[in-house]
Design a protein around this motif. Sequence first.
Motif, PDB file in Angstrom:
ATOM      1  N   LYS A 233       0.819  -1.213   0.000  1.00  0.00           N
ATOM      2  CA  LYS A 233       0.000   0.000   0.000  1.00  0.00           C
ATOM      3  C   LYS A 233       0.859   1.271   0.000  1.00  0.00           C
ATOM      4  CE  LYS A 233      -3.897  -2.334   2.119  1.00  0.00           C
ATOM      5  NZ  LYS A 233      -4.768  -2.500   3.297  1.00  0.00           N
ATOM      6  N   THR A 234       2.013   1.237   0.669  1.00  0.00           N
ATOM      7  CA  THR A 234       2.898   2.398   0.605  1.00  0.00           C
ATOM      8  C   THR A 234       3.422   2.595  -0.810  1.00  0.00           C
ATOM      9  OG1 THR A 234       4.802   1.059   1.300  1.00  0.00           O
ATOM     10  CG2 THR A 234       3.575   2.218   3.033  1.00  0.00           C
ATOM     11  N   GLU A 235       3.655   1.498  -1.522  1.00  0.00           N
ATOM     12  CA  GLU A 235       4.076   1.599  -2.922  1.00  0.00           C
ATOM     13  C   GLU A 235       2.968   2.203  -3.781  1.00  0.00           C
ATOM     14  OE1 GLU A 235       5.333  -2.198  -4.303  1.00  0.00           O
ATOM     15  OE2 GLU A 235       7.009  -2.364  -2.900  1.00  0.00           O
ATOM     16  N   GLN A 236       1.722   1.820  -3.515  1.00  0.00           N
ATOM     17  CA  GLN A 236       0.597   2.380  -4.261  1.00  0.00           C
ATOM     18  C   GLN A 236       0.461   3.881  -4.015  1.00  0.00           C
ATOM     19  OE1 GLN A 236      -2.333  -0.508  -2.682  1.00  0.00           O
ATOM     20  NE2 GLN A 236      -2.855  -0.972  -4.809  1.00  0.00           N
ATOM     21  N   LEU A 237       0.662   4.298  -2.779  1.00  0.00           N
ATOM     22  CA  LEU A 237       0.558   5.721  -2.455  1.00  0.00           C
ATOM     23  C   LEU A 237       1.660   6.533  -3.130  1.00  0.00           C
ATOM     24  CD1 LEU A 237      -0.419   5.647   1.326  1.00  0.00           C
ATOM     25  CD2 LEU A 237      -1.817   6.436  -0.580  1.00  0.00           C
ATOM     26  N   VAL A 238       2.868   6.026  -3.139  1.00  0.00           N
ATOM     27  CA  VAL A 238       3.973   6.727  -3.801  1.00  0.00           C
ATOM     28  C   VAL A 238       3.715   6.817  -5.296  1.00  0.00           C
ATOM     29  CG1 VAL A 238       6.415   6.561  -4.418  1.00  0.00           C
ATOM     30  CG2 VAL A 238       5.703   6.183  -2.051  1.00  0.00           C
ATOM     31  N   ALA A 241       1.025   9.427  -5.886  1.00  0.00           N
ATOM     32  CA  ALA A 241       1.550  10.779  -5.666  1.00  0.00           C
ATOM     33  C   ALA A 241       2.371  11.259  -6.860  1.00  0.00           C
ATOM     34  CB  ALA A 241       2.397  10.810  -4.399  1.00  0.00           C
ATOM     35  N   LYS A 242       3.109  10.348  -7.480  1.00  0.00           N
ATOM     36  CA  LYS A 242       3.913  10.715  -8.642  1.00  0.00           C
ATOM     37  C   LYS A 242       3.052  10.933  -9.886  1.00  0.00           C
ATOM     38  CE  LYS A 242       8.174   8.380  -7.155  1.00  0.00           C
ATOM     39  NZ  LYS A 242       9.130   7.279  -7.445  1.00  0.00           N
ATOM     40  N   ALA A 243       1.890  10.291  -9.922  1.00  0.00           N
ATOM     41  CA  ALA A 243       1.032  10.362 -11.110  1.00  0.00           C
ATOM     42  C   ALA A 243       0.147  11.600 -11.134  1.00  0.00           C
ATOM     43  CB  ALA A 243       0.171   9.108 -11.210  1.00  0.00           C
ATOM     44  N   VAL A 244      -0.226  12.117  -9.973  1.00  0.00           N
ATOM     45  CA  VAL A 244      -1.142  13.259  -9.921  1.00  0.00           C
ATOM     46  C   VAL A 244      -0.368  14.556  -9.711  1.00  0.00           C
ATOM     47  CG1 VAL A 244      -3.022  11.854  -9.054  1.00  0.00           C
ATOM     48  CG2 VAL A 244      -1.529  13.015  -7.428  1.00  0.00           C
ATOM     49  N   SER A 289     -10.757  10.003 -14.199  1.00  0.00           N
ATOM     50  CA  SER A 289      -9.734  10.258 -13.177  1.00  0.00           C
ATOM     51  C   SER A 289     -10.276   9.979 -11.782  1.00  0.00           C
ATOM     52  CB  SER A 289      -9.246  11.711 -13.278  1.00  0.00           C
ATOM     53  OG  SER A 289      -8.649  11.957 -14.523  1.00  0.00           O
ATOM     54  N   LEU A 290     -11.529  10.379 -11.540  1.00  0.00           N
ATOM     55  CA  LEU A 290     -12.159  10.115 -10.242  1.00  0.00           C
ATOM     56  C   LEU A 290     -12.288   8.614 -10.014  1.00  0.00           C
ATOM     57  CD1 LEU A 290     -13.696  10.981  -7.694  1.00  0.00           C
ATOM     58  CD2 LEU A 290     -15.762  11.141  -9.098  1.00  0.00           C
ATOM     59  N   GLU A 291     -12.684   7.892 -11.054  1.00  0.00           N
ATOM     60  CA  GLU A 291     -12.824   6.445 -10.950  1.00  0.00           C
ATOM     61  C   GLU A 291     -11.496   5.798 -10.573  1.00  0.00           C
ATOM     62  OE1 GLU A 291     -13.906   2.688 -13.917  1.00  0.00           O
ATOM     63  OE2 GLU A 291     -14.350   4.753 -14.516  1.00  0.00           O
ATOM     64  N   LYS A 292     -10.410   6.220 -11.216  1.00  0.00           N
ATOM     65  CA  LYS A 292      -9.097   5.647 -10.933  1.00  0.00           C
ATOM     66  C   LYS A 292      -8.635   5.988  -9.517  1.00  0.00           C
ATOM     67  CE  LYS A 292      -9.021   3.526 -14.624  1.00  0.00           C
ATOM     68  NZ  LYS A 292      -9.253   2.068 -14.530  1.00  0.00           N
ATOM     69  N   ALA A 293      -8.906   7.234  -9.089  1.00  0.00           N
ATOM     70  CA  ALA A 293      -8.536   7.631  -7.734  1.00  0.00           C
ATOM     71  C   ALA A 293      -9.295   6.806  -6.696  1.00  0.00           C
ATOM     72  CB  ALA A 293      -8.800   9.121  -7.534  1.00  0.00           C
ATOM     73  N   LEU A 294     -10.607   6.617  -6.912  1.00  0.00           N
ATOM     74  CA  LEU A 294     -11.395   5.818  -5.973  1.00  0.00           C
ATOM     75  C   LEU A 294     -10.903   4.374  -5.951  1.00  0.00           C
ATOM     76  CD1 LEU A 294     -15.023   7.140  -6.648  1.00  0.00           C
ATOM     77  CD2 LEU A 294     -13.582   7.604  -4.671  1.00  0.00           C
ATOM     78  N   ASP A 295     -10.542   3.841  -7.114  1.00  0.00           N
ATOM     79  CA  ASP A 295     -10.011   2.477  -7.166  1.00  0.00           C
ATOM     80  C   ASP A 295      -8.759   2.343  -6.293  1.00  0.00           C
ATOM     81  OD1 ASP A 295     -11.882   1.238  -8.806  1.00  0.00           O
ATOM     82  OD2 ASP A 295     -10.869   1.836 -10.648  1.00  0.00           O
TER      83      ASP A 295
END
Length: 302
Positions: A233-238, A241-244, A289-295
């Motif tokens: 999950k920390t990898e997903q957050l990083v 963060a780099k994508a947005v 974009s909202l859909e991907k963020a919620l995912d």
Amino acid sequence: MPTNQTDDNIDNMRKATNKRLYLVLWLTFLLFLMVCAAILVLAYVAQGHIYGNDIVMMLGLGFACAMGGFSILYWLLVKSKYDKFNATYKESYVLEMLQKNTKFKNVYYSPKAGFQYQTMKRVGVIPVGVQRYFKSEDMISGSYRNVKFYISDVVTKKPGYENETITLFEGQVICLEGLPKKSDSYVQVFQKSFPHMTHTGDRVRMEWAAFNDMFQVYAKNPHNAFFMLTPQKTEQLVAFAKAVQTSFSIVFENNRIFIALHSQKSMFDANMSQELQKQKASIAKDVYSLEKALDIFLDISM
């Protein structure tokens, strides 16, 4: 071009609002010229000459009066017209786009609804500032992947020098509730670039140095922070963060998570100067974009 009667009506609202904006801009420019002319005439009558300091004063006062005049004229002539157009636009197009997406269920749009100040203060996902400057509206609610969600625009401010205010947060707050994985205690995660943030609990450093360089984690129970923020999950957050292009914060609380996106703009707002078809295409991109963020945030919270 508009394709049906509903589009025609909304496009007429857009054009009428845009015309009022142009009128306000012209009146503001005329006010600037009148103030500048008045200052030059007074300076010449008083001194018999016009000096460099007079030019500086003319431009400064002219600009200040023009900005004040623009604010008043916009509030009188444009704001109510734009608010009506914007609400109709969201009800007609944004809501329709979300309802067409099969992942979104029971979607509602409430222009005047939003998060409460006391809720945001208690949760601590954003800096709340002073209550009289707190604003939350344009709430969209529904369910996504069988999880209930609420999304609202939020602006928070605090007093600055003299009559100025300082904006602490401007963007969106998302609440996902009814999650299958429950956080046993409060966990707060935010990017170091997230402005004006205050923390709750003890500082927790995760195992991955790259994550610690980008984020700060605080928890009332550090063990729970490691339970909620696994290495994956920390990898997903990083990666997110780099994508947005915006900083964000997260709070885990029982079977809910709150996410704040410091986008510095309102969500899905209509543009009075852009053709409707282009704006509808932009809505489709924003919904994606909202859909991907919620995912991503749902995957992190599972």
